[in-house]
Structure formats: C-alpha cells, structure tokens
Design an enzyme around this catalytic site. Structure first.
Site, mmCIF file in Angstrom:
data_model
loop_
_atom_site.group_PDB
_atom_site.id
_atom_site.type_symbol
_atom_site.label_atom_id
_atom_site.label_comp_id
_atom_site.label_asym_id
_atom_site.label_seq_id
_atom_site.Cartn_x
_atom_site.Cartn_y
_atom_site.Cartn_z
ATOM 1 N N ASP A 134 0.750 -1.098 0.060
ATOM 2 C CA ASP A 134 0.113 -0.226 0.064
ATOM 3 C C ASP A 134 0.889 1.355 0.163
ATOM 4 O OD1 ASP A 134 1.073 0.138 2.620
ATOM 5 O OD2 ASP A 134 -0.858 0.057 3.640
ATOM 6 N N GLU A 141 1.021 4.502 7.107
ATOM 7 C CA GLU A 141 0.029 3.961 6.188
ATOM 8 C C GLU A 141 -0.405 5.242 5.209
ATOM 9 O OE1 GLU A 141 -0.020 0.807 5.976
ATOM 10 O OE2 GLU A 141 -0.684 -0.236 7.479
#
Ligand code: PGA
Length: 241
Positions: A134, A141
């Site tokens: 990702d 993140e």
C-alpha cells in the site's frame, strides 16, 4: 534519487549490505535505521557473513528500528524486537540498539522518548526502508501526514492481510496498532535507502517512484529527500518503464 536495478534478490541483498558496510567503514559510530520484513532478510544474512569475515565491524554502531507492533512483548515470536534478535543481533554485536516498546504503559511518552533518543545520538545517518504494497514506509500507512513524528498508528487492512503470513495466516491475530517513526522522522535521516523485490511490489514501486509525490503513497514522499537511493530487483522494477 538514485535507482539501482539488479538481477535478483541475492544481488539486491549483496548490494545493500555493501552500501551499509561502506557507510560503517567511513563512520565507525554510524547511526543506522533498520527495517523488518521479508525484504531485508538477505541483507542481514550478508551483513552477518561480512562481519564474520572481518569485512565490517558494527561494534560502535547504534541502530534504531522503524517500528513495532503495539501489544506484543519483546519475546513474542512475532514482535519486531524478536525478529531483530533472531535475524541480526544474536550474531552481530552493535553498540546499542533501539526498538520502540509496544508494551510501554504510556505509548505517547514512549514515542517522545524514541524521538529524543534519536536526537541524543545525533540523528540517523542511514535509514533502511522496505515498502508495503500500500506504499507504507515503517508503518506510516496511506494518508499519514508528511510532518508526522514517531507515533501510534492504526494498521491498514492490506497490511494486516499481508502480515497475517507471520501469524499462521490468521488475520485476527495481527495487532491493529503499531508504533512507528513518523514520515518527518524518517526524512530527517541523512540518507534513505529503500529496497524492494519481487513482482508483487512492481505496481507500488512504480507509483512511489513515478507517480505524484503524495501522502496517499507514503514512499513517494522520499523523493523529497536529497539523498535517496532505491535498490530493486528486476521484477520489482518492471513497471518503471
Ligand atoms: P516485506 O515488508 O519486506 O515483508 O515485503 C515491507 C514493508 O511492509 O515495509
């Protein structure tokens, strides 16, 4: 940005280990930022090999790991503390190693402490980084702020799915939170070195290196760094064009 593409995983591990060894040779008390995951395993093996052959000496080196799960004790088989013991520190003597404590009673204080230890040692000279599918670096993140410092984060579904392989493929056992150096903490390292191998990383590598520089792809923010090197095997580089 300097991109090095090598044939395969073995060459990638050799190349990265040689870069690290060279930095240690030119600065004995290097402050080295380390990463966990599958990607750096070969690099650790090669560094151990080089050290046993007296080609590099980590005796004066201080290390700071990028991240740790919240809620796992240092001796939990899945903790990053244990990972580092097994794959590196059991065989290599460094001066001092730091890993965030995911069991600290006050996690916010632990984050501040981690930052202050990095400062106390003069900042990180070289930070090694993997990349998640990702685009995460450390456990930053997508959507992590580019001015984030060491903090507690929630893990993305894709990270939980990818890391379930270390937890008997049982997603429910993967911790939902982690402590991670922030993006700004990482970008303050004097040099950053990102490594990736395998076709499953090709798409995110292309987005990180060729797409827009955006918080949606945290690894792309490394392109703002003045001393940023990427080492890829052919498979991970295939979508770079
Ligand atoms: P991996 O993890 O090396 O296991 O692919 C990389 C990362 O998530 O940073």
């Amino acid at each position: 940005m300097n991109v090095i593409v090598v044939d395969d995983y073995m060459q990638l591990s050799d190349t990265v280990a040689k870069i690290i060894a060279q930095r240690v040779q030119s600065k004995k008390d290097l402050v080295l930022g380390l990463a966990t995951g599958s990607t750096p395993l070969g690099m650790y093996q090669e560094l151990i090999h080089m050290s046993k052959n007296n080609r590099v000496n980590f005796g004066q080196v201080t290390t700071f790991n990028l991240d740790e799960y919240v809620g796992l004790s240092a001796c939990d088989p899945q903790s990053y503390c244990r990972f580092m013991q097994e794959h590196f520190f059991d065989q290599i003597k460094v001066k001092r190693s730091f890993i965030p404590n995911g069991l600290a009673p006050n996690l916010a204080y632990e984050c501040l402490l981690y930052e202050s230890e990095i400062k106390r040692y003069g900042g990180i000279d070289l930070q090694i980084l993997g990349i998640g599918r990702d685009g995460h670096i450390g456990f930053n993140e997508p959507g992590s702020a580019c001015n984030s410092r060491t903090c507690v984060v929630q893990l993305d579904d894709i990270t939980i799915r990818d890391n379930a392989r270390f937890f008997n493929n049982d997603r429910s056992r993967v911790p939902r939170q982690a402590l991670t150096m922030g993006i700004e903490t990482i970008l303050e390292a004097r040099e950053c070195l990102l490594i990736a191998n395998g076709a499953h990383k090709a798409d995110i590598v292309a987005r990180a290196l060729r797409g827009p520089v955006t918080e949606s792809v945290p690894a792309s923010l490394l392109r703002n760094h003045k001393s940023f090197t990427v080492v890829l095997d052919k498979a991970a580089a295939i979508s770079l064009g």
